[in-house]
Design a protein around this motif. Structure first.
Motif, PDB file in Angstrom:
ATOM      1  N   ALA A 119      21.291  61.882  35.807  1.00  0.00           N
ATOM      2  CA  ALA A 119      21.199  61.019  34.617  1.00  0.00           C
ATOM      3  C   ALA A 119      20.496  61.769  33.480  1.00  0.00           C
ATOM      4  O   ALA A 119      20.967  61.766  32.340  1.00  0.00           O
ATOM      5  CB  ALA A 119      20.448  59.737  34.961  1.00  0.00           C
ATOM      6  N   ALA A 120      19.369  62.413  33.795  1.00  0.00           N
ATOM      7  CA  ALA A 120      18.613  63.135  32.764  1.00  0.00           C
ATOM      8  C   ALA A 120      19.452  64.250  32.148  1.00  0.00           C
ATOM      9  O   ALA A 120      19.487  64.405  30.926  1.00  0.00           O
ATOM     10  CB  ALA A 120      17.327  63.698  33.367  1.00  0.00           C
TER      11      ALA A 120
ATOM     12  N   GLY B  10      20.544  56.984  30.971  1.00  0.00           N
ATOM     13  CA  GLY B  10      19.529  56.410  31.837  1.00  0.00           C
ATOM     14  C   GLY B  10      20.038  56.273  33.265  1.00  0.00           C
ATOM     15  O   GLY B  10      21.249  56.235  33.498  1.00  0.00           O
ATOM     16  N   PRO B  11      19.114  56.186  34.225  1.00  0.00           N
ATOM     17  CA  PRO B  11      19.514  56.009  35.627  1.00  0.00           C
ATOM     18  C   PRO B  11      20.390  54.772  35.840  1.00  0.00           C
ATOM     19  O   PRO B  11      21.302  54.783  36.655  1.00  0.00           O
ATOM     20  CB  PRO B  11      18.184  55.876  36.370  1.00  0.00           C
ATOM     21  CG  PRO B  11      17.183  56.547  35.496  1.00  0.00           C
ATOM     22  CD  PRO B  11      17.653  56.323  34.088  1.00  0.00           C
TER      23      PRO B  11
ATOM     24  N   ASP C 175      18.779  60.494  39.512  1.00  0.00           N
ATOM     25  CA  ASP C 175      17.922  60.522  38.326  1.00  0.00           C
ATOM     26  C   ASP C 175      18.027  61.865  37.607  1.00  0.00           C
ATOM     27  O   ASP C 175      18.041  61.917  36.373  1.00  0.00           O
ATOM     28  CB  ASP C 175      16.464  60.241  38.704  1.00  0.00           C
ATOM     29  CG  ASP C 175      16.229  58.781  39.093  1.00  0.00           C
ATOM     30  OD1 ASP C 175      17.131  57.946  38.862  1.00  0.00           O
ATOM     31  OD2 ASP C 175      15.144  58.496  39.631  1.00  0.00           O
TER      32      ASP C 175
ATOM     33  N   ASN D  70      30.311  58.251  28.754  1.00  0.00           N
ATOM     34  CA  ASN D  70      29.173  58.385  29.672  1.00  0.00           C
ATOM     35  C   ASN D  70      29.650  58.727  31.071  1.00  0.00           C
ATOM     36  O   ASN D  70      29.080  59.601  31.731  1.00  0.00           O
ATOM     37  CB  ASN D  70      28.347  57.093  29.704  1.00  0.00           C
ATOM     38  CG  ASN D  70      27.501  56.908  28.470  1.00  0.00           C
ATOM     39  OD1 ASN D  70      27.260  57.845  27.716  1.00  0.00           O
ATOM     40  ND2 ASN D  70      27.067  55.682  28.249  1.00  0.00           N
TER      41      ASN D  70
ATOM     42  N   THR E 292      22.610  53.596  33.879  1.00  0.00           N
ATOM     43  CA  THR E 292      23.987  53.913  33.486  1.00  0.00           C
ATOM     44  C   THR E 292      24.723  54.606  34.623  1.00  0.00           C
ATOM     45  O   THR E 292      25.878  54.292  34.922  1.00  0.00           O
ATOM     46  CB  THR E 292      23.990  54.800  32.221  1.00  0.00           C
ATOM     47  OG1 THR E 292      23.340  54.086  31.166  1.00  0.00           O
ATOM     48  CG2 THR E 292      25.402  55.163  31.791  1.00  0.00           C
TER      49      THR E 292
END
Length: 182
Positions: free
Chosen positions: A38-39, A44-45, A35, A13, A47
């Protein structure tokens, strides 16, 4: 109790976040949201925030990794002073021309890791400069501090040139760096 090594999925990740962030920051600058990163990274944000507490820490990690790669390259190029110096500058200019965050960070402060990478880059650049000067291909009155300023200016020129004229600014700067009469 010894600190536990990160899990394999956490390492994947982190690597994916850095890869996506490097591309996003290069193309769009620091305005890209965490964000959005992340996407694009498929996480997810939360993470992203677990790995990088702030956007600045993510930017610093991305730029530090890039500076370390550039410093590695400078350290590799120590064989042909007349070619290596200008080849390295061309690579650096090309790397920063279309990378908004890298271009801005070349003169900035990034924290301890980033600063260490910048120091490595400066040492490599200084070694290339000294070798080229000793070989008589680069003007002898130039210091590495002045060269940093010149590189920053050349990158700014390159970023403003119209499409199809990439390299013109670097070519003009290279002419000025050469020993007169060469």
């Amino acid at each position: 109790m010894p600190e536990r090594a990160p899990r394999a999925d956490a390492l994947r990740n982190r690597a994916k976040i850095l890869e996506v962030a490097a591309s996003a920051f290069a193309d769009h600058g620091a305005a890209v949201s965490l964000d959005a990163i992340a996407a694009q990274a498929g996480v997810g944000p939360g993470t992203v925030h677990r790995h990088f507490s702030t956007k600045e820490s993510l930017i610093a990690a991305v730029v530090t990794a890039r500076l370390n790669l550039i410093a590695d390259r400078a350290e590799e190029l120590q064989h042909d002073p007349s070619a290596d110096f200008f080849a390295f500058l061309a690579e650096l200019g090309g790397a920063a021309r279309h990378n908004v965050v890298l271009a801005a960070a070349l003169g900035g402060t990034l924290g301890a890791e980033g600063d260490n990478a910048a120091i490595r880059l400066t040492r490599g650049l200084e070694a290339l400069l000294r070798s080229a000067q000793q070989a008589g291909v680069v003007r002898a009155d130039l210091t590495v501090t002045e060269l940093h300023a010149i590189i920053g200016g050349a990158i700014a020129i390159e970023q403003r040139l119209p499409e199809g004229r990439e390299g013109l600014g670097l070519d003009i700067v290279f002419t000025g760096l050469r020993t007169p009469g060469r």
